[in-house]
Every structure is written in C-alpha cells, then in structure tokens.
Write a protein that holds these residues in place. Structure first.
Motif, PDB file in Angstrom:
ATOM      1  N   CYS A  88     114.984  68.418  58.908  1.00  0.00           N
ATOM      2  CA  CYS A  88     113.589  68.050  58.714  1.00  0.00           C
ATOM      3  C   CYS A  88     112.725  68.784  59.725  1.00  0.00           C
ATOM      4  N   ILE A  89     111.514  69.109  59.345  1.00  0.00           N
ATOM      5  CA  ILE A  89     110.582  69.789  60.223  1.00  0.00           C
ATOM      6  C   ILE A  89     109.168  69.390  59.799  1.00  0.00           C
ATOM      7  N   SER A  90     108.254  69.347  60.746  1.00  0.00           N
ATOM      8  CA  SER A  90     106.891  68.951  60.407  1.00  0.00           C
ATOM      9  C   SER A  90     106.123  70.121  59.810  1.00  0.00           C
ATOM     10  N   TYR A  91     105.034  69.798  59.114  1.00  0.00           N
ATOM     11  CA  TYR A  91     104.167  70.842  58.574  1.00  0.00           C
ATOM     12  C   TYR A  91     103.716  71.797  59.687  1.00  0.00           C
ATOM     13  N   GLY A  92     103.283  71.220  60.805  1.00  0.00           N
ATOM     14  CA  GLY A  92     102.762  72.043  61.892  1.00  0.00           C
ATOM     15  C   GLY A  92     103.801  72.966  62.473  1.00  0.00           C
ATOM     16  N   GLU A  93     105.022  72.462  62.655  1.00  0.00           N
ATOM     17  CA  GLU A  93     106.081  73.286  63.232  1.00  0.00           C
ATOM     18  C   GLU A  93     106.447  74.453  62.317  1.00  0.00           C
ATOM     19  N   VAL A  94     106.572  74.184  61.025  1.00  0.00           N
ATOM     20  CA  VAL A  94     106.971  75.270  60.126  1.00  0.00           C
ATOM     21  C   VAL A  94     105.860  76.302  59.996  1.00  0.00           C
ATOM     22  N   CYS A  95     104.599  75.867  60.070  1.00  0.00           N
ATOM     23  CA  CYS A  95     103.489  76.834  60.070  1.00  0.00           C
ATOM     24  C   CYS A  95     103.576  77.738  61.290  1.00  0.00           C
ATOM     25  N   GLN A  96     103.850  77.140  62.446  1.00  0.00           N
ATOM     26  CA  GLN A  96     103.986  77.936  63.666  1.00  0.00           C
ATOM     27  C   GLN A  96     105.145  78.933  63.546  1.00  0.00           C
ATOM     28  N   LEU A  97     106.287  78.466  63.050  1.00  0.00           N
ATOM     29  CA  LEU A  97     107.428  79.369  62.875  1.00  0.00           C
ATOM     30  C   LEU A  97     107.071  80.537  61.960  1.00  0.00           C
ATOM     31  N   ALA A  98     106.391  80.239  60.864  1.00  0.00           N
ATOM     32  CA  ALA A  98     106.018  81.287  59.907  1.00  0.00           C
ATOM     33  C   ALA A  98     105.034  82.271  60.528  1.00  0.00           C
ATOM     34  N   HIS A  99     104.024  81.751  61.238  1.00  0.00           N
ATOM     35  CA  HIS A  99     103.044  82.629  61.868  1.00  0.00           C
ATOM     36  C   HIS A  99     103.683  83.490  62.958  1.00  0.00           C
ATOM     37  N   GLN A 100     104.739  82.973  63.591  1.00  0.00           N
ATOM     38  CA  GLN A 100     105.371  83.705  64.692  1.00  0.00           C
ATOM     39  C   GLN A 100     106.494  84.629  64.211  1.00  0.00           C
ATOM     40  N   GLY A 101     106.691  84.732  62.903  1.00  0.00           N
ATOM     41  CA  GLY A 101     107.622  85.742  62.404  1.00  0.00           C
ATOM     42  C   GLY A 101     108.760  85.252  61.543  1.00  0.00           C
ATOM     43  N   ALA A 102     108.987  83.946  61.474  1.00  0.00           N
ATOM     44  CA  ALA A 102     110.087  83.445  60.648  1.00  0.00           C
ATOM     45  C   ALA A 102     109.729  83.585  59.168  1.00  0.00           C
ATOM     46  N   LYS A 103     110.621  84.185  58.410  1.00  0.00           N
ATOM     47  CA  LYS A 103     110.370  84.411  56.982  1.00  0.00           C
ATOM     48  C   LYS A 103     110.948  83.234  56.195  1.00  0.00           C
ATOM     49  N   VAL A 104     110.300  82.090  56.309  1.00  0.00           N
ATOM     50  CA  VAL A 104     110.826  80.868  55.706  1.00  0.00           C
ATOM     51  C   VAL A 104     109.992  80.424  54.511  1.00  0.00           C
TER      52      VAL A 104
END
Length: 406
Positions: free
Chosen positions: A199-215
């Motif tokens: 599980c991951i929060s909306y905010g965390e996954v947005c940060q991961l995506a903006h920082q380079g994670a191709k999720v």
C-alpha cells in the motif's frame, strides 16, 4: 452501477496470448458484479509494429520536424488499432464489447497537440453502453477538441484517461495493469532486494513518479485523489494483489492501515546537468527572477533550485543544458555547468517532522564515498544530486540505510 476501470498497458495487449490473460481479468470483475470499462494503450513497445514510438519514427521519415497536429493524428492510430483488436478479442470470448476512440468516449481537451489537457468528459455514451450491459473499450492517451481535432495527452496519457474516466463515472476502483507485480521500493534492475509495496498513499506515489519512478503517471494519481478513488497497480501476467494507492490509513475495504515506515521508496533520474549562475550579491532583488524568466522564455524546466547571495544553482535535463547555458550567457551572466549528473531521492510520508532523516541520508552517501553536489528536501522527500557513475551505488546505499529491503 458498480464500475471498475481497467487500464492495460502496451505489454498487456501486445499479442494474442497476453490478450487472453486480459480477457480473464475482465471476466473476473464481471463475475464479481462490476461493470468494467477497459482502457488500452498502443500495442507493444518501441520497435514493435504498432507501438507509439514506432509510429512517431514512421511519421518523421517524411519530415523530422513534422507539425504536432499531424503527429497527433499518427499517434492516435496506435491506440485505435489496440482497442479494435482488444474489443474483437472480448467479442470472441462472448462479451459484448464496443471500441471507442477518446473523442467518442466524450474526452474533450484543449488544443495543445502532443500534451493536451482534459477539459471535461461527457460520459453519456459510455453510461448508455454500460446500462445496456456492454463493455466499452476506450483508446487511452486520446482526446478531441470542441472543434473536432484529434489530440494526445502526452507520455503516460493512458493512465490519465483511466483515472479521468474513473473519476467521471464514480468508479469503485481503477486497476492499472502492467508487466510488474506492483510498485517497488526501488528499481529492481538496480536493487535486487527491492520489495513490492502492499500500500502507498497518493502523495507518496506522486512523489516517486515525479522523482523518476516509472510506476504510474502522477496526473492520473492526482485525478483519482480528487474523488478519493483507490487505484491498484498490478500485473497482467500474475494473480498477485499488486499495490493499493489510496488515502493513508484506509484500505479498499475500509480497514485501517498501520505503518511506521519513514521511507517508502528510493528512485533516481539520470541525464541531468547542474548549472551555476554567478550574480552580483548587491544587485537588485529581481536578479534571480531574471535568471528563471530566461529559462521560462526558453521553455526549459528547472529543478533542484538553490538561491544564495552571489550564486544561483539549479538543474536541467541534460539535452537542454547547452541551450540553457547559451541563453544565460546571451543575457550577460557568468555560467558554469556540470554534465553527467543524476538525482537520487528518498520518498516517504513518514519523514515529516522526524529528526535525523537528513543525517541518515547524508551518512549513507558519505559512508559509500559518494559526493553530494546539491540537495533539496520537502516534507515527504529528500533528493541529492550526484555524479551519474555514482547513481546505482547511491540508490543501493539509501535503500539499505532506510531499511527498505524487508
């Protein structure tokens, strides 16, 4: 109506064998009493006949600077081919599937070809199909202007299509199917011990995506978050539960999620250049504004911004560095540039107001003799600029330091 939106990426519709797996995913939600709305990307990846990048390459054989409007018409074809084939596959399995382009699905956009924004969705046609027991198969990545022009939504646009439809239709869930079992704590090609997140929060996954994670595309997450619609990222190729993206503290069944993790994941972005601009420390306050205005006028995106008396530091994409330096020198500034950099980031909603997180971050890199060129942090992330040759070692060190290996 109980609606689930199911988005299938390019590898999930690439060939007949895989499309049979998609049929099984659609049949499963129907058996659970849901009405599925299927969204598809173009078939396959670069080099394959109908992949978006292949179609772009074909268009540019005629004119490498082909106009964005005409290029959108070419890119439109990839999802149309995919949706027709997927609708036909579902029909062959006994389901009443109907292929819809983005425009036919009611997706109205502005006229920024190649990077259009959705203005609204007129869902009457899709709702009528669902009420009739039919399955809409919608071309992702697409829209149409009020003047009837074809548009595309930019990279990751099929995720955005799925989220926008889910929000408009008040779907109970948005499923994002890909070729991995979920969102991981790091890129498994860099970190063998990377773990799938439950599980991951909306905010965390947005940060991961903006920082380079191709999720998942951050625009899709932001849209789903507005209506508090859970997303699940899962694999077409397995029955693993995937990663739930939702408001922290609540799962899809309304249960409580308890987690004391400080960090959720580590990610990286390569091909970055650091630019250092010398300015007169006694100059008017508008001097730094002028630097960033020059970048904006040149359509150059900046990141990792540090402003100090006498110097401004920021980063740009590597392929924009020469243009940025030339523009600044034309503006009369003294500029130095460091090429071949990368940004490594630790993301986690639990780091807010926790003392010692930055110390742990710096210690992990220093212990591994990795030089930090620049840092920036927020309530949910810490990023450092390092040399490109150090990026894998940095990701490994941070993944271990923050206890993400399980």
């Amino acid at each position: 109506m109980r609606i689930i939106v199911q988005k299938f990426g390019g590898t999930s519709v690439a060939n007949e064998d895989v499309r049979k797996l998609v049929v099984g995913k659609v049949e499963k939600v129907r058996s659970q009493g849901y009405s599925p709305v299927v969204v598809v990307s173009a078939m396959g990846r670069k080099g394959e006949n109908y992949a978006t990048d292949t179609l772009i390459g074909l268009a540019r054989t005629a004119n490498k600077n082909i106009a964005a409007r005409e290029l959108d018409h070419m890119m439109y074809c990839g999802e149309m081919i995919s949706a027709v084939i997927m609708a036909g596959t579902l029909q062959a399995a006994g389901m009443d599937a109907v292929m819809l382009t983005g425009g036919q699905a009611g997706i109205i956009t502005d006229n920024h070809f190649g990077r259009a924004r959705i203005l609204k969705i007129e869902p009457s046609r899709i709702i009528s199909l669902i009420k009739a027991g039919r399955i809409p198969v919608v071309c992702g990545f697409q829209g149409m202007t009020t003047e009837g022009e074809f548009t595309t939504l930019g990279r990751g646009g099929s995720d955005t299509t799925a989220a926008a439809l889910g929000a408009t239709l008040s779907a109970e869930m948005i499923e994002i199917y890909t070729d991995v079992d979920g969102i991981m704590t790091a890129d498994p090609r860099m970190v063998k011990s990377a773990q799938i997140l439950d599980c991951i929060s909306y905010g965390e996954v947005c940060q991961l995506a903006h920082q380079g994670a191709k999720v998942i595309h951050p625009r899709a997450v932001e849209i789903a978050m507005q209506k508090n619609i859970p997303l699940i990222v899962k694999s077409t190729f397995s029955d693993e539960p995937g990663t739930l993206i939702t408001n922290i503290g609540q799962d899809e069944n309304g249960g409580t999620i308890v987690s004391d993790r400080i960090a959720t994941g580590v990610t990286s972005l390569s091909n970055i250049a650091q630019i250092r601009v010398n300015i007169d420390a006694g100059a008017a306050h508008g001097s730094s504004f002028q630097v960033f205005k020059l970048m904006a006028e040149s359509c150059i995106s900046v990141d990792l911004i540090n402003v100090h008396p006498g110097q401004i530091m920021f980063t740009v994409a590597g392929d924009a560095a020469e243009r940025a330096v030339n523009r600044l020198r034309e503006g009369g500034y003294q500029v130095a540039v460091t090429y071949d950099c990368a940004k490594v980031s630790v993301v986690g909603g639990g780091m807010r107001e926790v003392p010692g997180v930055m110390a742990s971050f710096v210690e992990a890199l220093a212990t591994n003799k990795i030089s930090i060129l620049q840092t920036v942090d927020s309530h949910t992330s810490i990023s450092a600029l390092v040399k490109r040759e150090d990026v894998q070692a940095a990701v490994l060190a941070l993944h271990e330091k923050f206890g993400l290996a399980g």
